[in-house]
Design a protein around this motif. Structure first.
Motif, short mmCIF file in Angstrom:
data_model
loop_
_atom_site.label_atom_id
_atom_site.label_comp_id
_atom_site.label_asym_id
_atom_site.label_seq_id
_atom_site.Cartn_x
_atom_site.Cartn_y
_atom_site.Cartn_z
N PHE A 21 -10.35 -12.07 -26.18
CA PHE A 21 -10.55 -10.90 -27.04
C PHE A 21 -9.38 -9.94 -26.88
O PHE A 21 -9.01 -9.55 -25.78
CB PHE A 21 -11.86 -10.19 -26.68
N ASN A 54 -10.57 -11.05 -32.24
CA ASN A 54 -11.63 -10.08 -31.98
C ASN A 54 -12.92 -10.66 -32.56
O ASN A 54 -12.93 -11.81 -33.03
CB ASN A 54 -11.29 -8.71 -32.58
N GLU A 55 -14.01 -9.88 -32.57
CA GLU A 55 -15.28 -10.41 -33.06
C GLU A 55 -15.17 -10.89 -34.50
O GLU A 55 -15.71 -11.94 -34.88
CB GLU A 55 -16.38 -9.35 -32.96
N ARG A 95 -17.37 -12.83 -24.60
CA ARG A 95 -16.88 -11.48 -24.38
C ARG A 95 -16.90 -11.13 -22.89
O ARG A 95 -16.05 -10.36 -22.42
CB ARG A 95 -17.73 -10.49 -25.17
#
Length: 229
Positions: free
Chosen positions: A52, A79-80, A118
């Protein structure tokens, strides 16, 4: 469309974030190629610690495909949102990358997997030791097959049938790259096809004609090919 998908994913990540066991189970679909956790190493794919916030293709000690390096140079950061898009349909986000995973359909599944991953990034990096990628035991194979020393020159002689489909330069045009694979992963995959533990008609036919020594030789050849100019 991508932004809208992201808005739908975020609540799911929050809802499932505490279900570490579910995310870890889903990572089983990734562990054939990737490791994550304490001591994680590059295998067929790069390790996923601190993914991330990392630019695509950014780890200096892993040989990415040219498209993945170009995506990172063009501004792609994991990222997400971007990871959710990549997990949904890898070729749509980074065409011609070496990622052979076909995609994960369920938005909840992707959210749970990303919530678990994460925990291996930044200050919250999980200290759990990384699990190995595919092992002989998983396929009911004799672990002694990994002790056979393959001759890369003999492997080069045998490789003609492989390179009718797989590109030796590592490019992936709908067919996964096999260049630069770790020796053990290559041997285990071919042995699993040879013994019917992995199902793909063409690969089972090709591997079924190979001896243990020939498989080891091919593994040595394609592993060594990573260092070729």
């Amino acid at each position: 469309m991508l932004a809208a998908a992201f808005l739908l994913v975020l609540p799911a990540i929050g809802a499932w974030g505490d279900d570490a066991g579910r995310g870890k189970t889903l990572f089983g679909q990734c562990k054939r190629c990737h490791q994550v956790g304490s001591g994680a190493e590059h295998r067929i794919g790069p390790h996923l610690n601190d993914v991330f916030g990392r630019a695509a293709g950014a780890l200096a000690d892993f040989r990415y495909s040219q498209p993945m390096r170009e995506a990172g140079a063009g501004g792609l950061v994991w990222n997400e949102e971007t990871l959710d898009a990549f997990l949904t349909e890898p070729p749509a986000l980074v065409p011609r990358s070496r990622m052979s995973f076909e995609g994960m359909e369920g938005a909840d599944d992707r959210a749970e997997l990303l919530a678990w991953l994460r925990g291996f990034s930044g200050a919250h990096t999980d200290s759990s030791p990384a699990e190995p990628t595919a092992t002989p035991e998983e396929y009911g194979l004799d672990p002694q097959i990994l002790t056979i020393q393959g001759d890369p020159e003999y492997g080069a002689y045998l490789a003609g049938e492989c390179t009718t489909c797989h590109q030796v330069d590592g490019a992936a045009e709908g067919i996964p790259s096999i260049t630069g694979w770790p020796l053990d992963d290559f041997v285990i995959a071919l042995q699993a096809y040879r013994h019917g533990k992995r199902v793909h008609p063409v690969m089972q036919m090709v591997a079924g004609r190979l001896s243990d020594e020939e498989i080891a030789a091919l593994a040595a050849h394609f592993h060594k090919a990573e260092d070729d100019p």
